[in-house]
Design a protein around this motif. Structure first.
Motif, PDB file in Angstrom:
ATOM      1  N   LEU A   1       3.436 -10.237   6.094  1.00  0.00           N
ATOM      2  CA  LEU A   1       4.649  -9.948   5.548  1.00  0.00           C
ATOM      3  C   LEU A   1       4.884  -8.500   6.162  1.00  0.00           C
ATOM      4  N   PHE A   2       3.868  -7.724   6.272  1.00  0.00           N
ATOM      5  CA  PHE A   2       3.908  -6.276   6.936  1.00  0.00           C
ATOM      6  C   PHE A   2       4.474  -6.253   8.136  1.00  0.00           C
ATOM      7  N   LEU A   3       3.838  -7.215   9.037  1.00  0.00           N
ATOM      8  CA  LEU A   3       4.320  -7.376  10.491  1.00  0.00           C
ATOM      9  C   LEU A   3       5.544  -7.851  10.570  1.00  0.00           C
ATOM     10  N   LEU A   4       5.998  -8.636   9.579  1.00  0.00           N
ATOM     11  CA  LEU A   4       7.522  -8.953   9.659  1.00  0.00           C
ATOM     12  C   LEU A   4       8.359  -7.767   9.053  1.00  0.00           C
ATOM     13  N   ARG A   5       7.837  -6.722   8.674  1.00  0.00           N
ATOM     14  CA  ARG A   5       8.434  -5.820   8.027  1.00  0.00           C
ATOM     15  C   ARG A   5       9.235  -6.132   6.772  1.00  0.00           C
ATOM     16  N   LYS A   6       8.476  -6.597   5.745  1.00  0.00           N
ATOM     17  CA  LYS A   6       9.047  -7.183   4.518  1.00  0.00           C
ATOM     18  C   LYS A   6       8.244  -6.204   3.452  1.00  0.00           C
ATOM     19  N   LYS A   7       9.245  -5.792   2.588  1.00  0.00           N
ATOM     20  CA  LYS A   7       8.809  -5.142   1.416  1.00  0.00           C
ATOM     21  C   LYS A   7       7.756  -5.618   0.556  1.00  0.00           C
ATOM     22  N   LEU A   8       8.004  -7.101   0.454  1.00  0.00           N
ATOM     23  CA  LEU A   8       7.020  -7.824  -0.410  1.00  0.00           C
ATOM     24  C   LEU A   8       5.452  -7.888  -0.060  1.00  0.00           C
ATOM     25  N   ALA A   9       5.452  -7.385   1.163  1.00  0.00           N
ATOM     26  CA  ALA A   9       3.783  -7.060   1.495  1.00  0.00           C
ATOM     27  C   ALA A   9       3.288  -6.013   0.624  1.00  0.00           C
ATOM     28  N   LYS A  10       4.101  -5.105   0.021  1.00  0.00           N
ATOM     29  CA  LYS A  10       3.563  -4.073  -0.867  1.00  0.00           C
ATOM     30  C   LYS A  10       2.938  -4.977  -2.068  1.00  0.00           C
ATOM     31  N   THR A  11       3.656  -6.001  -2.616  1.00  0.00           N
ATOM     32  CA  THR A  11       3.077  -6.415  -3.924  1.00  0.00           C
ATOM     33  C   THR A  11       1.800  -7.512  -3.463  1.00  0.00           C
ATOM     34  N   PHE A  12       1.922  -8.054  -2.573  1.00  0.00           N
ATOM     35  CA  PHE A  12       0.758  -8.791  -2.091  1.00  0.00           C
ATOM     36  C   PHE A  12      -0.640  -7.840  -1.875  1.00  0.00           C
ATOM     37  N   PHE A  13      -0.114  -6.618  -1.140  1.00  0.00           N
ATOM     38  CA  PHE A  13      -1.361  -5.768  -0.921  1.00  0.00           C
ATOM     39  C   PHE A  13      -1.812  -5.235  -2.387  1.00  0.00           C
TER      40      PHE A  13
ATOM     41  N   GLY B   1      11.762   3.346   4.665  1.00  0.00           N
ATOM     42  CA  GLY B   1      12.685   2.486   4.941  1.00  0.00           C
ATOM     43  C   GLY B   1      12.193   1.575   6.076  1.00  0.00           C
ATOM     44  N   ILE B   2      10.995   1.526   6.520  1.00  0.00           N
ATOM     45  CA  ILE B   2      10.550   0.967   7.720  1.00  0.00           C
ATOM     46  C   ILE B   2      10.407  -0.761   7.204  1.00  0.00           C
ATOM     47  N   LEU B   3      10.261  -0.819   6.045  1.00  0.00           N
ATOM     48  CA  LEU B   3      10.037  -2.364   5.629  1.00  0.00           C
ATOM     49  C   LEU B   3      11.379  -2.691   4.794  1.00  0.00           C
TER      50      LEU B   3
END
Length: 144
Positions: free
Chosen positions: A76-88, A141-143
């Motif tokens: 998700l991070f590489l896809l630039r999605k904010k949801l990455a934060k929740t999963f991390f 604002g990158i994600l």
């Protein structure tokens, strides 16, 4: 529909790829441990294997949650999605549970060598860093 104009820099991509590789290695470690592969068994003594293969189920579950949520977060991070934060964050919490057990409750902790102590420090620090960096990228604002 708004588009994100903040472009990630080279460091963003480097961290993302390293995170994906690191967490994929975690999945490999989890699978080898759970399926008790020959490769895994050659890394430890019989006494250590007895302890590892009899871990409480919540520790094994925390291991699975940590590595699988972190791989999803990395993608998700590489896809630039904010949801990455929740999963991390989920991965960080699971790593914390696993680390607490290994530091304070594990009956085999007297058998730890330098490698085990190093990983007890490195894994939670990297999980914390990935969460922090992802939060920073989301705030910048990158994600999206």
């Amino acid at each position: 529909m708004t588009s994100n104009t903040n472009k990630p820099n080279r460091l963003f991509w480097i961290i993302g790829v390293i995170a994906l590789i690191w967490n994929s290695m975690g999945i490999d470690g989890y699978i080898n441990q759970v399926y008790q592969t020959k490769r895994f068994k050659t890394m430890y003594t019989e006494e250590q294997l007895e302890i590892i293969f009899n871990l409480p189920s919540y520790v094994t579950a925390a291991f699975a949650i940590a590595v699988f949520s972190s791989v999803i977060a990395s993608i998700l991070f590489l896809l630039r999605k904010k949801l990455a934060k929740t999963f991390f964050l989920i991965g960080l919490i699971a790593v914390s549970v696993q680390t607490f057990y290994n530091v304070f409750l594990n009956p085999g902790k007297e058998m730890y060598r330098t490698v085990e102590y190093s990983m007890l420090i490195l894994i939670p620090l990297f999980a914390l860093f990935l969460y922090w960096y992802t939060k920073k990228c989301a705030d910048d604002g990158i994600l999206n």
